[in-house]
Design an enzyme around this catalytic site. Sequence first.
Site, PDB file in Angstrom:
ATOM      1  N   HIS A  75       0.840  -1.196   0.000  1.00  0.00           N
ATOM      2  CA  HIS A  75       0.000   0.000   0.000  1.00  0.00           C
ATOM      3  C   HIS A  75       0.876   1.247   0.000  1.00  0.00           C
ATOM      4  O   HIS A  75       2.058   1.205   0.339  1.00  0.00           O
ATOM      5  CB  HIS A  75      -0.904   0.042   1.250  1.00  0.00           C
ATOM      6  CG  HIS A  75      -0.122   0.204   2.526  1.00  0.00           C
ATOM      7  ND1 HIS A  75       0.601  -0.828   3.089  1.00  0.00           N
ATOM      8  CD2 HIS A  75       0.085   1.281   3.336  1.00  0.00           C
ATOM      9  CE1 HIS A  75       1.204  -0.407   4.191  1.00  0.00           C
ATOM     10  NE2 HIS A  75       0.921   0.880   4.366  1.00  0.00           N
ATOM     11  N   ASP A 102       0.247   5.152   1.793  1.00  0.00           N
ATOM     12  CA  ASP A 102      -0.624   5.533   2.907  1.00  0.00           C
ATOM     13  C   ASP A 102      -1.809   6.409   2.473  1.00  0.00           C
ATOM     14  O   ASP A 102      -1.629   7.381   1.731  1.00  0.00           O
ATOM     15  CB  ASP A 102       0.218   6.239   3.980  1.00  0.00           C
ATOM     16  CG  ASP A 102       1.166   5.248   4.631  1.00  0.00           C
ATOM     17  OD1 ASP A 102       0.685   4.212   5.114  1.00  0.00           O
ATOM     18  OD2 ASP A 102       2.389   5.486   4.590  1.00  0.00           O
ATOM     19  N   HIS A 147       4.625   0.155   0.077  1.00  0.00           N
ATOM     20  CA  HIS A 147       5.401  -0.530   1.103  1.00  0.00           C
ATOM     21  C   HIS A 147       4.535  -1.565   1.804  1.00  0.00           C
ATOM     22  O   HIS A 147       3.303  -1.512   1.734  1.00  0.00           O
ATOM     23  CB  HIS A 147       6.012   0.460   2.110  1.00  0.00           C
ATOM     24  CG  HIS A 147       5.026   1.364   2.785  1.00  0.00           C
ATOM     25  ND1 HIS A 147       4.445   2.456   2.175  1.00  0.00           N
ATOM     26  CD2 HIS A 147       4.496   1.335   4.025  1.00  0.00           C
ATOM     27  CE1 HIS A 147       3.629   3.059   3.001  1.00  0.00           C
ATOM     28  NE2 HIS A 147       3.628   2.387   4.147  1.00  0.00           N
ATOM     29  N   ARG A 167       5.852   7.090  13.238  1.00  0.00           N
ATOM     30  CA  ARG A 167       5.698   7.521  11.856  1.00  0.00           C
ATOM     31  C   ARG A 167       5.025   8.873  11.771  1.00  0.00           C
ATOM     32  O   ARG A 167       4.217   9.243  12.637  1.00  0.00           O
ATOM     33  CB  ARG A 167       4.830   6.505  11.110  1.00  0.00           C
ATOM     34  CG  ARG A 167       4.807   6.741   9.612  1.00  0.00           C
ATOM     35  CD  ARG A 167       3.869   5.810   8.914  1.00  0.00           C
ATOM     36  NE  ARG A 167       2.495   6.137   9.256  1.00  0.00           N
ATOM     37  CZ  ARG A 167       1.451   5.564   8.679  1.00  0.00           C
ATOM     38  NH1 ARG A 167       1.610   4.635   7.763  1.00  0.00           N
ATOM     39  NH2 ARG A 167       0.237   5.902   9.020  1.00  0.00           N
TER      40      ARG A 167
HETATM   41  C1  SIN Z   1       3.477   1.761   7.353  1.00  0.00           C
HETATM   42  O1  SIN Z   1       2.694   1.080   6.691  1.00  0.00           O
HETATM   43  O2  SIN Z   1       3.621   2.958   7.159  1.00  0.00           O
HETATM   44  C2  SIN Z   1       4.281   1.102   8.455  1.00  0.00           C
HETATM   45  C3  SIN Z   1       5.360   0.236   7.940  1.00  0.00           C
HETATM   46  C4  SIN Z   1       6.061  -0.519   9.031  1.00  0.00           C
HETATM   47  O3  SIN Z   1       5.567  -0.560  10.177  1.00  0.00           O
HETATM   48  O4  SIN Z   1       7.111  -1.073   8.755  1.00  0.00           O
END
Ligand code: SIN
Length: 282
Positions: free
Chosen positions: A101, A103, A256, A271
Amino acid sequence: MTTGSTLRITPLTKAIGAEVGGIDLREPLPDEAFDALQQALLRHQVLFLRDQPLSDAQHLDFARRFGPLTIHPTSRAKGTGAHVEFIEDDEQSPPKATRWHSDLTWLPVPPKIGILSARLLPETGGDTMWSSLTAAYRALSLPMRERVEGLIALHDAGEQFFRGAELAAGKEIADVLRATVSQTTEHPLVVRHPDTGEKVLYFSAATITKIVGLHPAESRMWLDFFWSLVDRAEHCVRWRWRVDDLAIWDERCTLHVALPDHYPARRVMRRCTVDPEIGPRA
Ligand code: SIN
């Protein structure tokens, strides 16, 4: 002090990913060094920096250099307006970002940059992978590119998002989200990167539910094919985290996925994301 010339950029694959050395984000970062970092991000799409033990405030201050910070819909629903998010996995709250995905693509104007810091890691597993959507576009033959241009995809937050929000923030917050967020948006399947002008196959496997106007079976066929392009090993980079690593990625041209292979062990990531001025454009 970090300068443009002290940055060491080491590409990790031809298509995507570079490790950046010679930088300490706790120190002031001169404009010229920040510009060099931005250029590296445009070229490599995701950058990895080891040994960046930033506080929450330092993480956000650095992110603000790229633009205004996103208030995640979950923070909005909680009424905190917080820019920083913690992604916490443990036995009760299994990993959630486990499908390719980018975000919040189900918003009309999804984030442009993501910045993730490893705070607490499992003994084993818990890597993150990124895949290049410019590489996916370039992998199409010319006749195929012509067929794909002009198609529109429907992005849907989906039940998985709300279930994840419920695990992370509780049922009350998930219900507020269900009632208040715009859950679907249409975006073109081929967009132009606003900074590089490169064409991007704007595909988010976790959130695209169909291609508008096609029969369900036709839509499924295209989406399965796009998925196979994203999954190609040569389009991907995989990062094995150490505590205090920082990843910076371009949400407009990458996907990602957080690998869930550490479950039920605990993993905590911090994040934030940065908003663009405009949403995806063909
Ligand atoms: C995300 O999807 O932004 C998180 C990725 C992660 O936790 O490695």
